[in-house]
Design a protein around this motif. Sequence first.
Motif, PDB file in Angstrom:
ATOM      1  N   GLY A   1       5.708   0.014  -4.730  1.00  0.00           N
ATOM      2  CA  GLY A   1       4.511   1.022  -4.447  1.00  0.00           C
ATOM      3  C   GLY A   1       3.808   0.467  -3.371  1.00  0.00           C
ATOM      4  O   GLY A   1       2.712   1.034  -2.795  1.00  0.00           O
ATOM      5  N   ASP A   2       4.067  -0.871  -2.654  1.00  0.00           N
ATOM      6  CA  ASP A   2       3.211  -1.337  -1.689  1.00  0.00           C
ATOM      7  C   ASP A   2       3.255  -0.448  -0.370  1.00  0.00           C
ATOM      8  O   ASP A   2       2.272  -0.167   0.291  1.00  0.00           O
ATOM      9  CB  ASP A   2       3.322  -2.639  -1.503  1.00  0.00           C
ATOM     10  CG  ASP A   2       2.478  -3.730  -0.893  1.00  0.00           C
ATOM     11  OD1 ASP A   2       1.403  -3.242  -1.202  1.00  0.00           O
ATOM     12  OD2 ASP A   2       2.571  -4.734  -0.461  1.00  0.00           O
ATOM     13  N   ILE A   3       4.547  -0.114   0.017  1.00  0.00           N
ATOM     14  CA  ILE A   3       4.705   0.893   1.143  1.00  0.00           C
ATOM     15  C   ILE A   3       5.044   2.292   0.683  1.00  0.00           C
ATOM     16  O   ILE A   3       5.853   2.478  -0.331  1.00  0.00           O
ATOM     17  CB  ILE A   3       6.053   0.249   1.972  1.00  0.00           C
ATOM     18  CG1 ILE A   3       5.898  -1.269   2.302  1.00  0.00           C
ATOM     19  CG2 ILE A   3       6.248   1.181   2.962  1.00  0.00           C
ATOM     20  CD1 ILE A   3       4.817  -1.463   3.219  1.00  0.00           C
ATOM     21  N   ARG A   4       4.186   3.107   1.081  1.00  0.00           N
ATOM     22  CA  ARG A   4       4.223   4.501   0.730  1.00  0.00           C
ATOM     23  C   ARG A   4       4.300   5.261   2.029  1.00  0.00           C
ATOM     24  O   ARG A   4       3.845   4.802   3.008  1.00  0.00           O
ATOM     25  CB  ARG A   4       3.197   5.198   0.091  1.00  0.00           C
ATOM     26  CG  ARG A   4       2.956   4.307  -1.560  1.00  0.00           C
ATOM     27  CD  ARG A   4       3.926   4.709  -2.500  1.00  0.00           C
ATOM     28  NE  ARG A   4       3.868   6.124  -2.738  1.00  0.00           N
ATOM     29  CZ  ARG A   4       4.813   7.053  -3.176  1.00  0.00           C
ATOM     30  NH1 ARG A   4       5.971   6.570  -3.467  1.00  0.00           N
ATOM     31  NH2 ARG A   4       4.425   8.279  -3.296  1.00  0.00           N
ATOM     32  N   PHE A   5       4.855   6.532   2.114  1.00  0.00           N
ATOM     33  CA  PHE A   5       4.850   7.244   3.227  1.00  0.00           C
ATOM     34  C   PHE A   5       4.644   8.869   2.818  1.00  0.00           C
ATOM     35  O   PHE A   5       4.863   9.391   1.726  1.00  0.00           O
ATOM     36  CB  PHE A   5       6.331   7.206   3.969  1.00  0.00           C
ATOM     37  CG  PHE A   5       7.338   7.499   3.194  1.00  0.00           C
ATOM     38  CD1 PHE A   5       7.755   8.942   3.194  1.00  0.00           C
ATOM     39  CD2 PHE A   5       8.300   6.920   2.756  1.00  0.00           C
ATOM     40  CE1 PHE A   5       8.861   9.394   2.578  1.00  0.00           C
ATOM     41  CE2 PHE A   5       9.332   6.963   1.991  1.00  0.00           C
ATOM     42  CZ  PHE A   5       9.608   8.294   2.070  1.00  0.00           C
ATOM     43  N   GLU A   6       4.270   9.483   3.769  1.00  0.00           N
ATOM     44  CA  GLU A   6       4.097  11.005   3.848  1.00  0.00           C
ATOM     45  C   GLU A   6       4.963  11.413   5.049  1.00  0.00           C
ATOM     46  O   GLU A   6       4.553  11.013   6.202  1.00  0.00           O
ATOM     47  CB  GLU A   6       2.671  11.496   4.025  1.00  0.00           C
ATOM     48  CG  GLU A   6       1.859  11.115   2.626  1.00  0.00           C
ATOM     49  CD  GLU A   6       0.425  11.874   2.746  1.00  0.00           C
ATOM     50  OE1 GLU A   6       0.051  12.092   3.831  1.00  0.00           O
ATOM     51  OE2 GLU A   6      -0.161  11.610   1.836  1.00  0.00           O
ATOM     52  N   ALA A   7       5.933  12.308   4.890  1.00  0.00           N
ATOM     53  CA  ALA A   7       6.460  12.773   5.976  1.00  0.00           C
ATOM     54  C   ALA A   7       6.493  14.248   5.966  1.00  0.00           C
ATOM     55  O   ALA A   7       6.880  15.122   5.045  1.00  0.00           O
ATOM     56  CB  ALA A   7       8.149  12.516   5.880  1.00  0.00           C
ATOM     57  N   THR A   8       5.881  14.896   7.009  1.00  0.00           N
ATOM     58  CA  THR A   8       5.829  16.059   7.068  1.00  0.00           C
ATOM     59  C   THR A   8       6.872  16.912   8.129  1.00  0.00           C
ATOM     60  O   THR A   8       7.243  16.310   8.940  1.00  0.00           O
ATOM     61  CB  THR A   8       4.596  16.657   7.875  1.00  0.00           C
ATOM     62  OG1 THR A   8       3.473  15.900   7.246  1.00  0.00           O
ATOM     63  CG2 THR A   8       4.312  18.025   7.961  1.00  0.00           C
TER      64      THR A   8
ATOM     65  N   PRO B   1      -0.717   0.637   0.354  1.00  0.00           N
ATOM     66  CA  PRO B   1      -1.625  -0.360   0.381  1.00  0.00           C
ATOM     67  C   PRO B   1      -1.222  -1.532   1.515  1.00  0.00           C
ATOM     68  O   PRO B   1      -1.864  -2.266   2.163  1.00  0.00           O
ATOM     69  CB  PRO B   1      -2.182  -1.097  -0.677  1.00  0.00           C
ATOM     70  CG  PRO B   1      -0.767  -0.456  -1.807  1.00  0.00           C
ATOM     71  CD  PRO B   1      -0.625   0.776  -1.112  1.00  0.00           C
ATOM     72  N   GLY B   2       0.193  -1.544   1.603  1.00  0.00           N
ATOM     73  CA  GLY B   2       1.086  -2.584   2.676  1.00  0.00           C
ATOM     74  C   GLY B   2       0.822  -2.018   4.051  1.00  0.00           C
ATOM     75  O   GLY B   2       1.568  -2.660   4.690  1.00  0.00           O
TER      76      GLY B   2
ATOM     77  N   PRO C   1       7.975  -5.766   2.794  1.00  0.00           N
ATOM     78  CA  PRO C   1       8.278  -7.413   2.567  1.00  0.00           C
ATOM     79  C   PRO C   1       7.526  -8.066   1.373  1.00  0.00           C
ATOM     80  O   PRO C   1       8.054  -9.067   0.824  1.00  0.00           O
ATOM     81  CB  PRO C   1       6.910  -7.454   3.652  1.00  0.00           C
ATOM     82  CG  PRO C   1       6.337  -6.438   3.713  1.00  0.00           C
ATOM     83  CD  PRO C   1       6.985  -5.075   3.350  1.00  0.00           C
ATOM     84  N   THR C   2       7.369  -7.288   0.395  1.00  0.00           N
ATOM     85  CA  THR C   2       7.006  -7.561  -0.943  1.00  0.00           C
ATOM     86  C   THR C   2       8.126  -7.607  -1.958  1.00  0.00           C
ATOM     87  O   THR C   2       8.572  -8.386  -2.380  1.00  0.00           O
ATOM     88  CB  THR C   2       5.735  -6.897  -1.615  1.00  0.00           C
ATOM     89  OG1 THR C   2       4.689  -6.731  -0.628  1.00  0.00           O
ATOM     90  CG2 THR C   2       5.507  -7.240  -3.069  1.00  0.00           C
ATOM     91  N   CYS C   3       8.910  -6.522  -1.976  1.00  0.00           N
ATOM     92  CA  CYS C   3       9.935  -6.075  -3.153  1.00  0.00           C
ATOM     93  C   CYS C   3      11.171  -6.198  -2.232  1.00  0.00           C
ATOM     94  O   CYS C   3      12.179  -6.293  -3.185  1.00  0.00           O
ATOM     95  CB  CYS C   3       9.567  -4.858  -4.117  1.00  0.00           C
ATOM     96  SG  CYS C   3       9.971  -3.430  -3.157  1.00  0.00           S
TER      97      CYS C   3
END
Length: 122
Positions: A13-20, A58-59, A77-79
């Motif tokens: 969950g550190d890297i999240r995106f929104e793609a429109t 947050p990442g 880079p975390t998981c």
Amino acid sequence: MTAIIHTGGCLCGDIRFEATGPADNPHNCSCKFCQRHTGALTAAWVEFSRDNVRWVGPGGAPATYRSSEISSRAFCPTCGSSLGAIDDAPTIALLVGTFDQIDSPELIPDHHSFEDGKPDWA
């Protein structure tokens, strides 16, 4: 008409995106780059204009690895989760498995690239 916002991210969950939308070129791929990037024989991809993808977790933006002359592979880079490919062209290709809602009609692959890269038993 309201644009569809697709959300997703990595395992931790550190890297999240929104793609429109609009989503473009939904496809499967069995090239060696995709196989090595994902650990799967076939990867499902969908592309968005770079301007239509925001990294909101947050990442921040994912880490990248330069995988070819035209593209870098994106990962947490975390998981270590594979997220997609950030091309030199103004395109970001996201792996369909990283989306929160994978049943959107826009995400259904409509062709298969490098199908000859699949082993006969797959």
